[in-house]
Design a protein around this motif. Structure first.
Motif, PDB file in Angstrom:
ATOM      1  N   HIS A  36       8.481   2.660   7.595  1.00 50.73           N
ATOM      2  CA  HIS A  36       7.743   3.888   7.263  1.00 50.73           C
ATOM      3  C   HIS A  36       6.951   4.401   8.457  1.00 50.73           C
ATOM      4  O   HIS A  36       6.843   3.744   9.486  1.00 50.73           O
ATOM      5  CB  HIS A  36       6.814   3.642   6.074  1.00 50.73           C
ATOM      6  CG  HIS A  36       7.555   3.399   4.805  1.00 50.73           C
ATOM      7  ND1 HIS A  36       8.210   4.395   4.121  1.00 50.73           N
ATOM      8  CD2 HIS A  36       7.768   2.257   4.112  1.00 50.73           C
ATOM      9  CE1 HIS A  36       8.794   3.886   3.048  1.00 50.73           C
ATOM     10  NE2 HIS A  36       8.536   2.588   3.023  1.00 50.73           N
TER      11      HIS A  36
ATOM     12  N   VAL B 126       0.831  -1.194   0.000  1.00 49.69           N
ATOM     13  CA  VAL B 126       0.000   0.000   0.000  1.00 49.69           C
ATOM     14  C   VAL B 126       0.872   1.253   0.000  1.00 49.69           C
ATOM     15  O   VAL B 126       1.933   1.281   0.616  1.00 49.69           O
ATOM     16  CB  VAL B 126      -0.986   0.021   1.190  1.00 49.69           C
ATOM     17  CG1 VAL B 126      -1.976  -1.130   1.090  1.00 49.69           C
ATOM     18  CG2 VAL B 126      -0.264  -0.045   2.519  1.00 49.69           C
ATOM     19  N   THR B 127       0.382   2.277  -0.709  1.00 52.36           N
ATOM     20  CA  THR B 127       1.157   3.506  -0.847  1.00 52.36           C
ATOM     21  C   THR B 127       0.460   4.737  -0.290  1.00 52.36           C
ATOM     22  O   THR B 127       1.074   5.783  -0.169  1.00 52.36           O
ATOM     23  CB  THR B 127       1.477   3.789  -2.336  1.00 52.36           C
ATOM     24  OG1 THR B 127       0.244   3.928  -3.041  1.00 52.36           O
ATOM     25  CG2 THR B 127       2.280   2.663  -2.949  1.00 52.36           C
ATOM     26  N   ASN B 128      -0.852   4.624   0.036  1.00 54.38           N
ATOM     27  CA  ASN B 128      -1.572   5.797   0.536  1.00 54.38           C
ATOM     28  C   ASN B 128      -2.693   5.373   1.482  1.00 54.38           C
ATOM     29  O   ASN B 128      -2.957   4.190   1.662  1.00 54.38           O
ATOM     30  CB  ASN B 128      -2.115   6.644  -0.625  1.00 54.38           C
ATOM     31  CG  ASN B 128      -3.073   5.869  -1.507  1.00 54.38           C
ATOM     32  OD1 ASN B 128      -4.043   5.278  -1.025  1.00 54.38           O
ATOM     33  ND2 ASN B 128      -2.810   5.851  -2.808  1.00 54.38           N
ATOM     34  N   GLU B 129      -3.357   6.364   2.044  1.00 58.07           N
ATOM     35  CA  GLU B 129      -4.385   6.131   3.059  1.00 58.07           C
ATOM     36  C   GLU B 129      -5.568   5.322   2.523  1.00 58.07           C
ATOM     37  O   GLU B 129      -6.069   4.417   3.194  1.00 58.07           O
ATOM     38  CB  GLU B 129      -4.867   7.483   3.579  1.00 58.07           C
ATOM     39  CG  GLU B 129      -5.912   7.402   4.657  1.00 58.07           C
ATOM     40  CD  GLU B 129      -6.342   8.764   5.164  1.00 58.07           C
ATOM     41  OE1 GLU B 129      -6.975   8.799   6.232  1.00 58.07           O
ATOM     42  OE2 GLU B 129      -6.071   9.782   4.504  1.00 58.07           O
TER      43      GLU B 129
ATOM     44  N   ILE C 161       3.300   6.280   9.959  1.00 56.61           N
ATOM     45  CA  ILE C 161       1.878   6.585   9.805  1.00 56.61           C
ATOM     46  C   ILE C 161       1.580   7.708  10.796  1.00 56.61           C
ATOM     47  O   ILE C 161       1.255   7.460  11.950  1.00 56.61           O
ATOM     48  CB  ILE C 161       0.980   5.362  10.090  1.00 56.61           C
ATOM     49  CG1 ILE C 161       1.282   4.220   9.124  1.00 56.61           C
ATOM     50  CG2 ILE C 161      -0.494   5.763   9.997  1.00 56.61           C
ATOM     51  CD1 ILE C 161       0.444   2.975   9.362  1.00 56.61           C
TER      52      ILE C 161
ATOM     53  N   GLU D 198      -5.616   3.152   0.003  1.00 54.26           N
ATOM     54  CA  GLU D 198      -5.188   1.761  -0.206  1.00 54.26           C
ATOM     55  C   GLU D 198      -5.046   1.015   1.114  1.00 54.26           C
ATOM     56  O   GLU D 198      -5.408  -0.162   1.209  1.00 54.26           O
ATOM     57  CB  GLU D 198      -3.855   1.717  -0.960  1.00 54.26           C
ATOM     58  CG  GLU D 198      -3.945   2.125  -2.397  1.00 54.26           C
ATOM     59  CD  GLU D 198      -2.594   2.140  -3.091  1.00 54.26           C
ATOM     60  OE1 GLU D 198      -2.588   2.452  -4.284  1.00 54.26           O
ATOM     61  OE2 GLU D 198      -1.553   1.848  -2.468  1.00 54.26           O
TER      62      GLU D 198
ATOM     63  N   THR E 215      -5.739  11.219   7.420  1.00 53.46           N
ATOM     64  CA  THR E 215      -6.419  12.513   7.525  1.00 53.46           C
ATOM     65  C   THR E 215      -7.938  12.376   7.544  1.00 53.46           C
ATOM     66  O   THR E 215      -8.626  13.272   8.004  1.00 53.46           O
ATOM     67  CB  THR E 215      -6.055  13.427   6.336  1.00 53.46           C
ATOM     68  OG1 THR E 215      -6.435  12.774   5.124  1.00 53.46           O
ATOM     69  CG2 THR E 215      -4.569  13.736   6.320  1.00 53.46           C
TER      70      THR E 215
ATOM     71  N   ASN F 171       5.370   3.499   1.450  1.00 55.66           N
ATOM     72  CA  ASN F 171       5.578   4.936   1.676  1.00 55.66           C
ATOM     73  C   ASN F 171       5.086   5.281   3.072  1.00 55.66           C
ATOM     74  O   ASN F 171       4.344   4.508   3.675  1.00 55.66           O
ATOM     75  CB  ASN F 171       4.737   5.785   0.699  1.00 55.66           C
ATOM     76  CG  ASN F 171       5.191   5.691  -0.717  1.00 55.66           C
ATOM     77  OD1 ASN F 171       6.374   5.742  -1.006  1.00 55.66           O
ATOM     78  ND2 ASN F 171       4.231   5.554  -1.629  1.00 55.66           N
ATOM     79  N   ASP F 172       5.445   6.482   3.547  1.00 52.38           N
ATOM     80  CA  ASP F 172       4.788   7.017   4.723  1.00 52.38           C
ATOM     81  C   ASP F 172       3.339   7.294   4.319  1.00 52.38           C
ATOM     82  O   ASP F 172       3.068   7.709   3.189  1.00 52.38           O
ATOM     83  CB  ASP F 172       5.444   8.323   5.167  1.00 52.38           C
ATOM     84  CG  ASP F 172       6.856   8.124   5.718  1.00 52.38           C
ATOM     85  OD1 ASP F 172       7.282   6.964   5.906  1.00 52.38           O
ATOM     86  OD2 ASP F 172       7.530   9.143   5.958  1.00 52.38           O
ATOM     87  N   ILE F 173       2.403   7.053   5.240  1.00 48.44           N
ATOM     88  CA  ILE F 173       0.985   7.253   4.940  1.00 48.44           C
ATOM     89  C   ILE F 173       0.379   8.133   6.027  1.00 48.44           C
ATOM     90  O   ILE F 173       0.345   7.744   7.193  1.00 48.44           O
ATOM     91  CB  ILE F 173       0.237   5.904   4.858  1.00 48.44           C
ATOM     92  CG1 ILE F 173       0.776   5.065   3.696  1.00 48.44           C
ATOM     93  CG2 ILE F 173      -1.268   6.134   4.734  1.00 48.44           C
ATOM     94  CD1 ILE F 173       0.165   3.684   3.585  1.00 48.44           C
TER      95      ILE F 173
ATOM     96  N   LEU G 161       3.609  -1.378   3.979  1.00 47.49           N
ATOM     97  CA  LEU G 161       3.709   0.000   3.535  1.00 47.49           C
ATOM     98  C   LEU G 161       4.906   0.160   2.601  1.00 47.49           C
ATOM     99  O   LEU G 161       5.977  -0.385   2.862  1.00 47.49           O
ATOM    100  CB  LEU G 161       3.878   0.943   4.728  1.00 47.49           C
ATOM    101  CG  LEU G 161       2.611   1.403   5.439  1.00 47.49           C
ATOM    102  CD1 LEU G 161       1.866   0.260   6.091  1.00 47.49           C
ATOM    103  CD2 LEU G 161       2.942   2.466   6.462  1.00 47.49           C
TER     104      LEU G 161
END
Length: 181
Positions: A77, A28-31, A79, A33, A56, A51-53, A49
Protein backbone atom coordinates in the motif's frame (compact mmCIF):
# COMPACT_ATOMS: atom_id res chain seq x y z
CA UNK A 1 7.37 -15.28 34.28
CA UNK A 2 6.65 -13.82 37.70
CA UNK A 3 5.21 -10.32 37.40
CA UNK A 4 6.12 -9.45 40.99
CA UNK A 5 9.54 -11.13 41.21
CA UNK A 6 11.34 -7.80 41.57
CA UNK A 7 8.64 -5.71 43.18
CA UNK A 8 11.11 -2.98 44.14
CA UNK A 9 12.09 -2.46 40.50
CA UNK A 10 10.11 0.29 38.80
CA UNK A 11 8.35 -0.99 35.71
CA UNK A 12 5.99 0.81 33.35
CA UNK A 13 2.52 -0.30 32.37
CA UNK A 14 3.80 -0.71 28.81
CA UNK A 15 6.53 -3.07 30.01
CA UNK A 16 4.01 -5.11 32.00
CA UNK A 17 1.70 -5.38 28.97
CA UNK A 18 4.62 -6.37 26.79
CA UNK A 19 5.59 -9.19 29.17
CA UNK A 20 2.03 -10.38 29.69
CA UNK A 21 0.59 -9.92 26.20
CA UNK A 22 3.70 -9.79 24.03
CA UNK A 23 4.07 -8.23 20.61
CA UNK A 24 1.15 -8.42 18.23
CA UNK A 25 0.00 -7.75 14.69
CA UNK A 26 -2.04 -4.56 14.40
CA UNK A 27 -3.93 -4.05 11.13
CA UNK A 28 -4.67 -0.42 10.29
CA UNK A 29 -7.00 1.06 7.69
CA UNK A 30 -6.73 4.84 8.18
CA UNK A 31 -4.56 7.67 9.49
CA UNK A 32 -6.04 7.73 13.01
CA UNK A 33 -5.55 3.96 13.45
CA UNK A 34 -1.96 4.21 12.16
CA UNK A 35 -1.05 6.98 14.62
CA UNK A 36 -2.77 5.18 17.50
CA UNK A 37 -1.01 1.88 16.70
CA UNK A 38 2.41 3.54 16.52
CA UNK A 39 1.92 5.59 19.67
CA UNK A 40 0.77 2.53 21.66
CA UNK A 41 3.17 -0.01 20.19
CA UNK A 42 5.42 -2.23 22.28
CA UNK A 43 8.68 -3.78 21.14
CA UNK A 44 8.09 -6.37 18.45
CA UNK A 45 4.69 -5.10 17.28
CA UNK A 46 3.96 -5.31 13.55
CA UNK A 47 1.70 -2.65 12.13
CA UNK A 48 0.26 -3.77 8.81
CA UNK A 49 -1.56 -1.52 6.37
CA UNK A 50 -4.76 -2.92 4.86
CA UNK A 51 -5.44 0.19 2.72
CA UNK A 52 -3.61 3.19 1.33
CA UNK A 53 -3.46 5.78 4.12
CA UNK A 54 -3.27 9.52 3.36
CA UNK A 55 -1.55 11.62 6.02
CA UNK A 56 -3.34 14.97 6.31
CA UNK A 57 -3.22 15.95 9.98
CA UNK A 58 -0.56 18.49 10.83
CA UNK A 59 -0.29 19.13 14.54
CA UNK A 60 2.52 17.80 16.70
CA UNK A 61 0.02 15.58 18.53
CA UNK A 62 -0.82 13.85 15.27
CA UNK A 63 2.72 12.89 14.30
CA UNK A 64 3.82 9.27 14.11
CA UNK A 65 6.50 9.26 16.80
CA UNK A 66 8.23 5.89 17.23
CA UNK A 67 9.49 5.15 20.76
CA UNK A 68 9.72 1.34 20.63
CA UNK A 69 11.11 -1.29 18.25
CA UNK A 70 8.39 -1.91 15.65
CA UNK A 71 7.83 -2.99 12.07
CA UNK A 72 5.53 -1.21 9.65
CA UNK A 73 4.45 -3.58 6.88
CA UNK A 74 3.24 -1.42 4.02
CA UNK A 75 1.71 -4.58 2.51
CA UNK A 76 1.95 -3.13 -1.02
CA UNK A 77 0.00 0.00 0.00
CA UNK A 78 0.84 3.69 -0.22
CA UNK A 79 1.18 6.40 2.40
CA UNK A 80 0.91 9.69 0.52
CA UNK A 81 1.19 12.91 2.50
CA UNK A 82 -1.10 15.81 1.65
CA UNK A 83 -0.02 18.75 3.84
CA UNK A 84 1.29 21.33 1.34
CA UNK A 85 1.40 24.31 3.72
CA UNK A 86 3.11 22.61 6.66
CA UNK A 87 6.86 22.95 7.12
CA UNK A 88 8.72 19.92 8.49
CA UNK A 89 6.18 17.23 7.64
CA UNK A 90 7.37 13.71 8.38
CA UNK A 91 5.57 10.41 7.83
CA UNK A 92 7.54 8.75 10.67
CA UNK A 93 9.82 10.18 13.37
CA UNK A 94 12.01 7.80 15.35
CA UNK A 95 12.24 9.79 18.54
CA UNK A 96 14.26 7.84 21.12
CA UNK A 97 17.29 5.68 21.65
CA UNK A 98 14.97 2.69 22.00
CA UNK A 99 13.06 3.63 18.86
CA UNK A 100 13.65 1.33 15.93
CA UNK A 101 11.43 1.36 12.88
CA UNK A 102 11.68 -1.37 10.26
CA UNK A 103 9.80 -0.61 7.05
CA UNK A 104 8.96 -3.51 4.76
CA UNK A 105 6.14 -4.72 2.49
CA UNK A 106 7.06 -3.12 -0.87
CA UNK A 107 4.74 -0.15 -0.53
CA UNK A 108 5.31 3.54 -1.06
CA UNK A 109 5.70 6.56 1.23
CA UNK A 110 5.36 9.74 -0.81
CA UNK A 111 5.83 13.06 0.98
CA UNK A 112 6.26 15.24 -2.11
CA UNK A 113 2.99 17.04 -1.23
CA UNK A 114 4.16 17.44 2.36
CA UNK A 115 5.23 21.03 2.00
CA UNK A 116 8.83 22.23 2.36
CA UNK A 117 10.86 19.51 4.05
CA UNK A 118 8.33 16.71 3.65
CA UNK A 119 10.35 13.62 4.58
CA UNK A 120 9.23 10.00 4.77
CA UNK A 121 11.52 9.28 7.75
CA UNK A 122 13.37 11.35 10.35
CA UNK A 123 15.65 9.79 12.99
CA UNK A 124 16.45 11.64 16.25
CA UNK A 125 18.01 10.85 19.62
CA UNK A 126 20.02 7.77 18.59
CA UNK A 127 17.05 5.96 17.04
CA UNK A 128 17.30 3.53 14.13
CA UNK A 129 15.44 3.06 10.86
CA UNK A 130 15.80 -0.12 8.80
CA UNK A 131 14.35 0.06 5.31
CA UNK A 132 14.05 -3.33 3.65
CA UNK A 133 12.18 -2.37 0.48
CA UNK A 134 9.63 -0.01 -1.00
CA UNK A 135 9.52 3.37 -2.72
CA UNK A 136 10.28 6.56 -0.79
CA UNK A 137 9.85 10.12 -2.08
CA UNK A 138 10.46 13.35 -0.19
CA UNK A 139 10.93 17.09 -0.58
CA UNK A 140 14.66 17.88 -0.46
CA UNK A 141 15.37 14.74 1.64
CA UNK A 142 14.04 11.21 1.88
CA UNK A 143 15.69 9.83 5.03
CA UNK A 144 16.94 12.43 7.52
CA UNK A 145 19.17 11.29 10.40
CA UNK A 146 20.14 13.94 12.95
CA UNK A 147 21.52 11.49 15.52
CA UNK A 148 21.04 7.79 15.00
CA UNK A 149 21.33 5.11 12.36
CA UNK A 150 19.83 4.40 8.94
CA UNK A 151 20.21 0.87 7.56
CA UNK A 152 19.18 0.70 3.91
CA UNK A 153 18.73 -2.84 2.59
CA UNK A 154 16.80 -1.99 -0.56
CA UNK A 155 14.19 0.26 -2.11
CA UNK A 156 13.85 3.17 -4.50
CA UNK A 157 14.53 6.73 -3.23
CA UNK A 158 13.79 10.11 -4.80
CA UNK A 159 14.25 13.63 -3.41
CA UNK A 160 12.47 16.41 -5.30
CA UNK A 161 13.05 20.16 -5.24
CA UNK A 162 10.79 22.19 -2.96
CA UNK A 163 8.53 24.83 -4.48
CA UNK A 164 10.69 27.72 -3.28
CA UNK A 165 14.17 28.75 -4.33
CA UNK A 166 15.87 25.95 -2.43
CA UNK A 167 17.30 23.41 -4.86
CA UNK A 168 19.23 21.43 -2.26
CA UNK A 169 18.44 17.73 -2.37
CA UNK A 170 19.85 14.97 -0.17
CA UNK A 171 18.36 11.56 -0.75
CA UNK A 172 19.92 10.19 2.45
CA UNK A 173 20.73 13.11 4.73
CA UNK A 174 22.79 11.61 7.56
CA UNK A 175 24.08 14.38 9.81
CA UNK A 176 25.07 12.07 12.67
CA UNK A 177 28.82 12.46 13.19
CA UNK A 178 29.20 8.69 12.82
CA UNK A 179 28.58 9.09 9.08
CA UNK A 180 31.39 11.61 8.63
CA UNK A 181 34.30 9.37 9.56
Amino acid sequence: FDLFANYEEKISVTQICQKVIGPKLKKVTNEVELTFAIRNAVDGDIIKLTNDIVITRDTDDDRNYVYSSITVDLNGHKIPMDKPKVINSYAFIIQSENGQLTITGNGEINCTKGGPYGYPVRVNNKGTVIIENGTFRGVTTVVYVTTGTAIIKGGYYEAVKDTGENDLRYTLNCQDKGYRE
